[in-house]
Write a protein that holds these residues in place. Sequence first.
Motif, short mmCIF file in Angstrom:
data_model
loop_
_atom_site.label_atom_id
_atom_site.label_comp_id
_atom_site.label_asym_id
_atom_site.label_seq_id
_atom_site.Cartn_x
_atom_site.Cartn_y
_atom_site.Cartn_z
N SER A 7 17.75 51.61 -69.90
CA SER A 7 16.51 51.81 -70.65
C SER A 7 16.20 53.29 -70.71
CB SER A 7 15.34 51.06 -70.01
OG SER A 7 14.97 51.67 -68.79
N ASP A 8 15.24 53.62 -71.55
CA ASP A 8 14.73 54.99 -71.64
C ASP A 8 15.86 56.01 -71.82
OD1 ASP A 8 11.78 54.54 -71.12
OD2 ASP A 8 12.67 53.55 -69.39
N THR A 9 16.79 55.69 -72.69
CA THR A 9 17.90 56.61 -72.93
C THR A 9 17.47 57.78 -73.81
OG1 THR A 9 18.65 55.14 -74.70
CG2 THR A 9 19.73 54.93 -72.56
N HIS A 10 16.41 57.62 -74.57
CA HIS A 10 15.79 58.71 -75.35
C HIS A 10 16.81 59.61 -76.05
CE1 HIS A 10 11.74 57.74 -74.06
NE2 HIS A 10 12.21 57.61 -72.83
N ASN A 11 17.68 58.97 -76.82
CA ASN A 11 18.64 59.70 -77.65
C ASN A 11 19.75 60.38 -76.83
OD1 ASN A 11 19.28 59.98 -80.37
ND2 ASN A 11 18.49 62.05 -80.46
N HIS A 12 19.93 59.96 -75.58
CA HIS A 12 20.99 60.52 -74.73
C HIS A 12 22.01 59.45 -74.36
CE1 HIS A 12 18.94 64.37 -74.25
NE2 HIS A 12 17.83 63.67 -74.13
N HIS A 13 22.13 58.42 -75.17
CA HIS A 13 23.01 57.29 -74.88
C HIS A 13 24.49 57.70 -74.83
CE1 HIS A 13 22.09 57.56 -79.18
NE2 HIS A 13 23.39 57.31 -79.36
N GLU A 14 24.88 58.71 -75.60
CA GLU A 14 26.28 59.13 -75.64
C GLU A 14 26.76 59.67 -74.28
OE1 GLU A 14 28.52 59.04 -78.17
OE2 GLU A 14 27.21 58.40 -79.80
N SER A 15 25.84 60.11 -73.43
CA SER A 15 26.24 60.68 -72.15
C SER A 15 26.31 59.65 -71.02
CB SER A 15 25.28 61.81 -71.75
OG SER A 15 23.98 61.31 -71.57
N LEU A 16 26.03 58.39 -71.33
CA LEU A 16 26.07 57.35 -70.30
C LEU A 16 27.51 57.06 -69.88
CD1 LEU A 16 23.53 54.74 -71.73
CD2 LEU A 16 23.18 56.30 -69.82
N GLN A 17 27.69 56.80 -68.62
CA GLN A 17 28.97 56.35 -68.09
C GLN A 17 29.00 54.83 -68.19
OE1 GLN A 17 31.53 58.22 -66.82
NE2 GLN A 17 30.44 60.06 -67.47
N PHE A 48 21.90 52.40 -82.57
CA PHE A 48 22.42 51.06 -82.86
C PHE A 48 23.86 51.09 -83.35
CE2 PHE A 48 17.89 49.90 -82.81
CZ PHE A 48 17.97 48.93 -81.82
N ASP A 49 24.28 52.15 -84.00
CA ASP A 49 25.69 52.31 -84.35
C ASP A 49 26.53 52.37 -83.07
OD1 ASP A 49 25.23 52.29 -87.07
OD2 ASP A 49 25.32 54.47 -87.29
N TRP A 50 26.08 53.17 -82.12
CA TRP A 50 26.77 53.30 -80.84
C TRP A 50 26.75 51.98 -80.08
CZ3 TRP A 50 24.42 52.80 -75.98
CH2 TRP A 50 25.22 53.14 -74.88
N TYR A 51 25.58 51.36 -79.99
CA TYR A 51 25.39 50.12 -79.23
C TYR A 51 26.27 49.00 -79.77
CZ TYR A 51 22.45 47.03 -76.30
OH TYR A 51 21.98 46.17 -75.35
N SER A 52 26.33 48.88 -81.08
CA SER A 52 27.11 47.80 -81.68
C SER A 52 28.61 47.98 -81.46
CB SER A 52 26.80 47.69 -83.17
OG SER A 52 27.25 48.82 -83.86
N LYS A 53 29.06 49.20 -81.22
CA LYS A 53 30.48 49.47 -81.01
C LYS A 53 30.92 49.33 -79.55
CE LYS A 53 30.73 52.48 -84.99
NZ LYS A 53 30.73 53.87 -85.45
N LEU A 54 29.98 49.13 -78.64
CA LEU A 54 30.35 48.95 -77.24
C LEU A 54 31.25 47.73 -77.11
CD1 LEU A 54 26.96 49.56 -75.37
CD2 LEU A 54 28.92 51.10 -75.50
#
Length: 65
Positions: A7-17, A48-54
């Motif tokens: 939660s609370d990724t605030h546009n930093h989702h690309e840096s998640l491990q 959502f583009d990133w999330y859907s590609k997980l």
Amino acid sequence: MRCWFISDTHNHHESLQIPADIDIVVHCGDESESGNEWFNEPEAREFFDWYSKLSIPIKIFVPGN
């Protein structure tokens, strides 16, 4: 079953491990930085583009907090 809660990724989702062997991911709101819908919309689309590609079979998104 292995779950990944974020939660609370605030546009930093690309840096998640992203953990290995996850069966379900739940994002519990606040995917973007801005509360202004003009800025929020492109940030949300990018998320959502990133999330859907997980490569996680089950994805749940809870809007808001």
